[in-house]
Design an enzyme around this catalytic site. Structure first.
Site, PDB file in Angstrom:
ATOM      1  N   LYS A  41       0.843  -1.199   0.000  1.00  0.00           N
ATOM      2  CA  LYS A  41       0.000   0.000   0.000  1.00  0.00           C
ATOM      3  C   LYS A  41       0.879   1.252   0.000  1.00  0.00           C
ATOM      4  CE  LYS A  41      -0.345  -0.426   5.032  1.00  0.00           C
ATOM      5  NZ  LYS A  41      -1.159  -0.986   6.124  1.00  0.00           N
ATOM      6  N   TYR A 261      14.556  30.548   9.791  1.00  0.00           N
ATOM      7  CA  TYR A 261      13.290  31.209  10.135  1.00  0.00           C
ATOM      8  C   TYR A 261      13.147  31.367  11.636  1.00  0.00           C
ATOM      9  CZ  TYR A 261      11.456  30.778   5.380  1.00  0.00           C
ATOM     10  OH  TYR A 261      11.236  30.892   4.039  1.00  0.00           O
ATOM     11  N   MET A 309      11.512  24.693   3.663  1.00  0.00           N
ATOM     12  CA  MET A 309      10.900  23.799   2.682  1.00  0.00           C
ATOM     13  C   MET A 309      11.953  23.039   1.873  1.00  0.00           C
ATOM     14  SD  MET A 309       8.340  24.613  -0.516  1.00  0.00           S
ATOM     15  CE  MET A 309       7.136  25.489   0.455  1.00  0.00           C
TER      16      MET A 309
HETATM   17  C1  LIG Z   1      -0.401  -1.960   6.782  1.00  0.00           C
HETATM   18  C2  LIG Z   1      -0.957  -3.297   7.152  1.00  0.00           C
HETATM   19  C3  LIG Z   1      -0.113  -4.412   7.263  1.00  0.00           C
HETATM   20  C4  LIG Z   1       1.400  -4.302   7.194  1.00  0.00           C
HETATM   21  O1  LIG Z   1       1.843  -3.781   8.422  1.00  0.00           O
HETATM   22  P1  LIG Z   1       3.399  -3.663   8.785  1.00  0.00           P
HETATM   23  O2  LIG Z   1       3.385  -3.282  10.204  1.00  0.00           O
HETATM   24  O3  LIG Z   1       3.955  -2.611   7.895  1.00  0.00           O
HETATM   25  O4  LIG Z   1       4.010  -4.985   8.530  1.00  0.00           O
HETATM   26  C5  LIG Z   1      -0.685  -5.655   7.467  1.00  0.00           C
HETATM   27  N1  LIG Z   1      -2.034  -5.785   7.609  1.00  0.00           N
HETATM   28  C6  LIG Z   1      -2.866  -4.736   7.544  1.00  0.00           C
HETATM   29  C7  LIG Z   1      -4.311  -4.952   7.702  1.00  0.00           C
HETATM   30  C8  LIG Z   1      -2.361  -3.458   7.333  1.00  0.00           C
HETATM   31  O5  LIG Z   1      -3.188  -2.416   7.305  1.00  0.00           O
END
Ligand SMILES: *Cc1c(COP(=O)(O)O)cnc(C)c1O
Length: 379
Positions: A41, A261, A309
């Site tokens: 993801k 800044y 930035m």
């Molecule tokens: C993001 C996620 C993972 C992976 O988690 P990590 O801690 O990065 O290994 C696994 N299962 C679900 C449901 C997630 O949302």
């Protein structure tokens, strides 16, 4: 076009695909015969699914998890034949047909998502695949106990839906001693007994490095693949990223001069200050103003003043006069400073540091002797 190869950029992010592959193998070997899937993801935690997914596929990974339906397309393009792509956040209303047509597998998290998926199955006169998520204690996504039991008791559900996986997510896998881990495992086991024969999955990266009881049918690591140890048992995880940034100016300032800044930093004496070409626009946290550091040749060079930035300032007084020059690169992530170190300084977690890095760096994908260099913005 018009980009200058190897020049004209301030930051370089090196991503070691061989290390990602090694981390996949480490986990796959540890959990066998359970299946090792990969969570990709958020564009593989910011590292780029176009490169990361083929590397994982090469190691034998065939199941990928994304958060949103729109992320599944790039993963499918990058993966090879025989891959399955699951959508963790479930089915948004109105997405059922496209999801079914594309062959992505939704994780069904609520009764309404199940109802809509079943209606489509009946309308199309076929079974549709899905994963079922149950909430074993985190109160984030998934069916509660009553809804899980109702679903199991409804024989129509398993005529409409082909459950490929039953899953839940651990709230405290980064804390092996937490009582919640065992409590979630027990509740999940009870839910799984209601769906005999369906492969089960509870472990994220943290869960992989808990007891084997957490491995079950499939594990879902993310962060450990990308080089951050999820808990104290995961010390074999290999680092994956290195981030360097260029010195863009060096000056000497006298006592009482402010830097950056708000003039938050005021030099207590004569200081040599270098301006480094990385800032919050490159995903480097603003919370590191006056706290973090960069490294050069084994020396810790503290950040002084606020993060801008496009730049930050470091105190290089401790180095010999001509040690660093304009154009040299200093290390922000790498052998001297891990994701965890930076996260600690920033009041963040390694996941956040990684996913924030973004598209503004020159990217060098390394796999053994092979290097693939992408200009900023081009990954
Ligand atoms: C993001 C996620 C993972 C992976 O988690 P990590 O801690 O990065 O290994 C696994 N299962 C679900 C449901 C997630 O949302």
């Amino acid at each position: 076009m018009g980009k200058v190869d190897g020049l004209g950029f301030s930051t370089r992010l090196r991503i070691d695909l061989a290390a990602i592959r090694a981390n996949y193998r480490l986990i796959a070997d540890r959990v066998a015969p359970a299946e090792c899937t990969a969570v990709v993801k958020a564009n593989a935690y910011g590292l780029g699914v176009g490169k990361v997914v083929p590397a994982l596929y090469r190691e034998g990974c065939r199941t990928f998890f994304v958060a949103q339906l729109c992320e599944a397309f790039d993963v499918r393009d990058a993966a090879g034949p025989g891959s399955s792509i699951f959508i963790l956040n479930g089915l948004d209303p109105g997405c059922e047909e496209i999801c079914a047509e594309q062959g992505f597998v939704p994780v069904l998290n609520s009764v309404s998502q199940i109802t809509r998926w079943r209606s489509l199955a009946r309308a199309q006169g076929r079974m549709l695949p899905a994963a079922l998520q149950v909430d074993s204690g985190m109160s984030r996504l998934g069916l509660d106990w009553a809804a899980t039991a109702d679903l199991a008791a409804d024989p129509g559900a398993s005529r409409d839906i082909l459950f490929q996986l039953i899953m839940t997510h651990l709230a405290c896998a980064d804390t092996p001693d937490a009582c919640a881990n065992a409590a979630q495992l027990d509740l999940f086991a009870a839910a799984c007994r209601l769906f005999p024969g369906v492969p089960a999955s509870i472990a994220n990266s943290g869960g992989v490095f808990l007891q084997p009881g957490f491995h079950q049918g499939a594990v879902r690591p993310g962060i450990a693949l990308y080089g951050s140890a999820p808990n104290a048992f995961a010390s074999d995880v290999r680092p994956v990223v290195r981030l360097d940034a260029r010195i863009i100016q060096i000056r000497e300032i006298g006592a009482g001069r402010g830097v950056g800044y708000g003039l938050d930093y005021v030099a207590p004496g004569t200081r040599r200050i270098a301006t480094v070409g990385i800032g919050y626009g490159d995903g480097w946290p603003r919370s590191l103003g006056g706290r973090g550091a960069v490294w050069f040749d084994g020396h810790r060079l503290p950040v002084v003043g606020r993060i801008s930035m496009d730049s930050l300032a470091i105190d290089i007084t401790a180095l010999g006069a001509d040690t660093l020059r304009e154009g040299d690169m200093v290390e922000l992530l790498g052998p001297s400073q891990s994701l965890e170190d930076v996260a600690q300084d920033a009041g963040a977690i390694s996941y956040e540091i990684l996913t924030r890095l973004g598209a503004r760096h020159q990217r060098v994908y390394v796999d053994g002797d092979h290097e693939d260099i992408l200009a900023p913005g081009a990954y």
